[in-house]
Design an enzyme around this catalytic site. Structure first.
Site, PDB file in Angstrom:
ATOM      1  N   GLU A 260       0.822  -1.217   0.000  1.00  0.00           N
ATOM      2  CA  GLU A 260       0.000   0.000   0.000  1.00  0.00           C
ATOM      3  C   GLU A 260       0.850   1.257   0.000  1.00  0.00           C
ATOM      4  O   GLU A 260       0.540   2.227  -0.693  1.00  0.00           O
ATOM      5  CB  GLU A 260      -0.958   0.010   1.205  1.00  0.00           C
ATOM      6  N   ASP A 393      -4.297 -10.272  -8.400  1.00  0.00           N
ATOM      7  CA  ASP A 393      -4.593  -9.270  -9.436  1.00  0.00           C
ATOM      8  C   ASP A 393      -3.437  -8.457 -10.037  1.00  0.00           C
ATOM      9  O   ASP A 393      -3.029  -8.653 -11.184  1.00  0.00           O
ATOM     10  CB  ASP A 393      -5.713  -8.332  -8.952  1.00  0.00           C
ATOM     11  N   THR A 613      -1.008   0.611 -10.306  1.00  0.00           N
ATOM     12  CA  THR A 613      -2.273  -0.019  -9.933  1.00  0.00           C
ATOM     13  C   THR A 613      -3.157   0.896  -9.090  1.00  0.00           C
ATOM     14  O   THR A 613      -4.313   0.584  -8.837  1.00  0.00           O
ATOM     15  CB  THR A 613      -2.027  -1.374  -9.211  1.00  0.00           C
TER      16      THR A 613
HETATM   17  C1  DMJ Z   1      -6.480   0.023  -5.051  1.00  0.00           C
HETATM   18  O1  DMJ Z   1      -5.753   0.410  -3.950  1.00  0.00           O
HETATM   19  C2  DMJ Z   1      -5.600  -0.604  -6.089  1.00  0.00           C
HETATM   20  O2  DMJ Z   1      -6.268  -0.617  -7.294  1.00  0.00           O
HETATM   21  C3  DMJ Z   1      -5.186  -1.998  -5.746  1.00  0.00           C
HETATM   22  O3  DMJ Z   1      -4.487  -2.634  -6.774  1.00  0.00           O
HETATM   23  C4  DMJ Z   1      -6.340  -2.868  -5.375  1.00  0.00           C
HETATM   24  N1  DMJ Z   1      -7.514  -2.196  -5.023  1.00  0.00           N
HETATM   25  C5  DMJ Z   1      -7.626  -0.855  -4.619  1.00  0.00           C
HETATM   26  C6  DMJ Z   1      -8.941  -0.285  -5.080  1.00  0.00           C
HETATM   27  O4  DMJ Z   1      -9.977  -1.163  -5.158  1.00  0.00           O
END
Ligand code: DMJ
Length: 634
Positions: A260, A393, A613
């Protein structure tokens, strides 16, 4: 005084015998070898190595070779807030007011990214031997220091387009303005009630800090910098910048999610730097990146999920099987770490993620699939759960994006991505009785016919990967991307609120609907809208903009409250119950992707930018050649 020549001793050579000279020479050469050896083998010799070795030699890494083998034991029973922002915690309502003055205008900043004509010629020119000596090896930088001006000249297009991406069609422009208004509303309320905290709690009108970021504050500010900037909300951007300058304290001592902190803070600061050229963002990004490095001190170099930003101690999530690390976490560092090396000229960041790549490339994969849990000690899979949604993912996302971000040079990433796609198609992609294509989850060979909201990013991912696989598969990938995006849209339209649930199923008669109470919530997630945006850019089919607009209307109707936006607990009821949390990714991703969906394609053009992401744009790393006589206009 006369020196008498003694038998067997020469006048030269300080009066030593031949055999003595030989022993002395032997000793001397041993000493020299020892000194050079020390340069290469002492742990902190990277800089010295750079003097003696070529860049590629310096950056070559072997799996686990340079890692500290000391073990940081997993913290028993330590319950962490889940890394995906699902568990709300208490915050406080203390407010902070700042005096502010706009320091950068949108136009001023935009002007920097425009002139690249003089570089266009040299880009296509073959490189001669003498030119090689003056070749710029990244972003035009031939010296050690990264040059923002030279980087800008490597961009093929203006970053913000001709008119900030403003669409000619009035209805689309109106929709775009609406999204901008939503961003301003979300931001203003965050600023009013939660300034400096990580997220806004819009019902109780206070801030939330949580424990995902190890004591770092201002997640919503860092996540918003680039969104504010591309929307031209410059007063707000300047407030955010001023906060970073005066209040972003990286010397925190708490337990953070490596993943994060990387995607939100490092990614957000990197984007802010590349968009604006403000040195402040660069130095903060690198300073923070350095604090993440101890997490890689494991026998394999696979980092653990949690790190104390102060002490550098790291451990695995309490809930992860047998002290394992999570694929979507250690596999989602590559883009940011490559850029940290670009900016700092320190190879260590890239080495760390290349080491992860090497291990994953080598390790045996069940049916070609990547399970979600891996031991950072043994380097083996811990169990066989495979998912394109949560826990897996963004690992797949970062493979294809690493390839694109490397200016299509990173062949390993490309190969790993397309091989993984084959395995995913063979094992996970399913068609429901009603004709909906979905990605099931895999548990050691048994399929769980469930798709998470998180997995809906894969429509966009498969779409952007369509061009670079086997040419005969291009249309196939575009079709698959469209089908997945369609299914995710169905998960929205089949709900009462027209917002999608956290997970939807395809068994016991269900088709893209949640069957469990615990899966019915929506926390302002972006993934479905993210795929609309990519599919719009790839196909220009107007349905994607219409679907995006449906989402805007639903967000306005069900998630907008008096003081911000909130997630909801059940997408299947009109009497909504709010979760009192405005997630920072709503500002970073959901609203940014909506804004891009209603903008022209020249705003953050794909020729130059990939999104991390968390939707933070990072530039493609371009290697260009500067002939020795060429002068770069700075
Ligand atoms: C985000 O912090 C990023 O997209 C992460 O890869 C997974 N999901 C959250 C949002 O849903």
């Amino acid at each position: 005084m006369v020196f008498r020549k003694l038998p067997g001793v020469s006048a030269s050579g300080m009066g030593l015998r031949l055999s003595q000279k030989f022993v002395f020479l032997l000793f001397l050469s041993g000493l020299v070898t020892l000194c050079f050896g020390a340069l290469f083998f002492l742990p902190d010799s990277v800089r010295l190595k750079r003097i003696f070795l070529s860049k590629t030699e310096v950056q070559a890494v072997t799996v686990g070779s340079d890692n500290d083998v000391r073990e940081h034991p997993k913290r028993p029973g330590k319950e962490q807030e889940h890394l995906r922002g699902m568990t709300p915690a208490k915050g406080d309502s203390k407010q902070k007011s700042l005096s502010r003055k706009p320091s950068v205008s949108h136009e001023e900043a935009e002007a920097g990214g425009k002139a690249q004509e003089d570089m266009a010629l040299s880009r296509s020119k073959p490189e001669s031997a003498s030119e090689k000596a003056t070749s710029a090896d990244h972003h035009g930088a031939s010296s050690d220091a990264f040059s923002f001006k030279k980087f800008q000249k490597c961009l093929l297009k203006a970053t913000l387009g001709t008119d900030g991406g403003r669409p000619a069609d009035p209805q689309t422009n109106e929709r775009r303005e609406k999204v901008k208004e939503m961003m301003k509303f979300a931001w203003d309320n965050y600023k009013r009630y939660a300034w400096g905290k990580n997220e806004l709690r819009p019902l109780t009108k206070n801030g939330h800090i949580g424990n995902m970021f190890g004591g770092l504050r201002g997640a919503s500010i860092i996540d918003s910098l680039d969104t504010l900037y591309i929307m031209g909300l410059m007063d707000e951007y300047n407030d955010a910048k001023e906060w970073v300058q005066t209040s972003l304290d990286l010397n925190s001592n708490g337990e953070a999610s490596l993943f994060e902190v990387n995607i939100r803070y490092v990614g957000g600061l990197l984007s802010a730097y590349y968009l604006t050229g403000e040195e402040l963002f660069k130095s903060k990004a690198v300073e923070l990146g350095e604090k993440l490095l101890p997490a890689f001190s494991t026998p394999t170099g696979i980092p653990r999920g949690v790190i104390n930003l102060g002490s550098g101690t790291s451990w695995s999530w309490g809930w992860a099987s047998a002290g394992s690390s999570i694929l979507a976490e250690f596999g989602t560092l590559h883009l940011e770490f490559v850029h940290l090396t670009e900016l700092s000229n320190n190879p260590i960041y890239k080495e760390k993620v290349m080491n992860i790549r090497k291990l994953l490339n080598k390790i045996e994969k069940p049916h070609g699939l990547y399970p979600n849990f891996l031991s950072p000690v043994s380097g083996n899979w811990v169990q066989h759960h495979v998912s394109i949604g949560g826990l897996g993912d963004s690992f797949y996302e970062y493979l294809i994006k690493s390839y694109l971000m490397s200016d299509k040079k990173d062949e390993d990433a490309k190969k790993m991505y397309y091989t993984a796609m084959e395995a995913i198609e063979a094992n996970l992609v399913q068609k429901s009785p009603g004709g909906l294509t979905y990605m099931a989850e895999w548990r050691g060979g048994i399929l769980d016919h469930k798709m998470g909201h998180l997995a809906c990013f894969s429509g966009g991912m498969i779409g952007i990967g369509a061009d670079d696989g086997a040419p005969e598969k291009r249309q196939h990938y575009l079709d698959l991307a469209a089908e997945i995006t369609h299914t995710c849209h169905e998960s929205y339209t089949r709900s009462t609120t027209k917002l999608g649930p956290e997970a939807f199923r395809f068994d016991s008669g269900a088709e893209a609907t949640a069957t469990r109470l615990s899966d019915r919530y929506y926390i302002l997630r972006p993934e479905v809208i993210e795929s609309y945006m990519y599919m719009w850019r790839l196909t220009h089919d107007p349905k994607y903009r219409d679907w995006g607009w449906e989402a805007v209307e639903a967000l306005e109707q069900h998630c907008r409250v008096e003081s911000g936006f909130s997630g909801i607990r059940d997408v299947y009821t009109m009497t909504v119950s709010h979760d009192n949390m405005q997630q920072s990714f709503f500002l970073s991703e959901t609203l940014k992707y909506l804004y891009l969906l209603f903008s022209d394609d020249d705003l953050l053009p794909f020729e130059d930018w990939v999104f991390n992401t968390e939707a933070h744009p990072l530039p493609i790393v371009r290697k260009i050649t500067l002939p020795s006589h060429a002068s770069i206009r700075l």
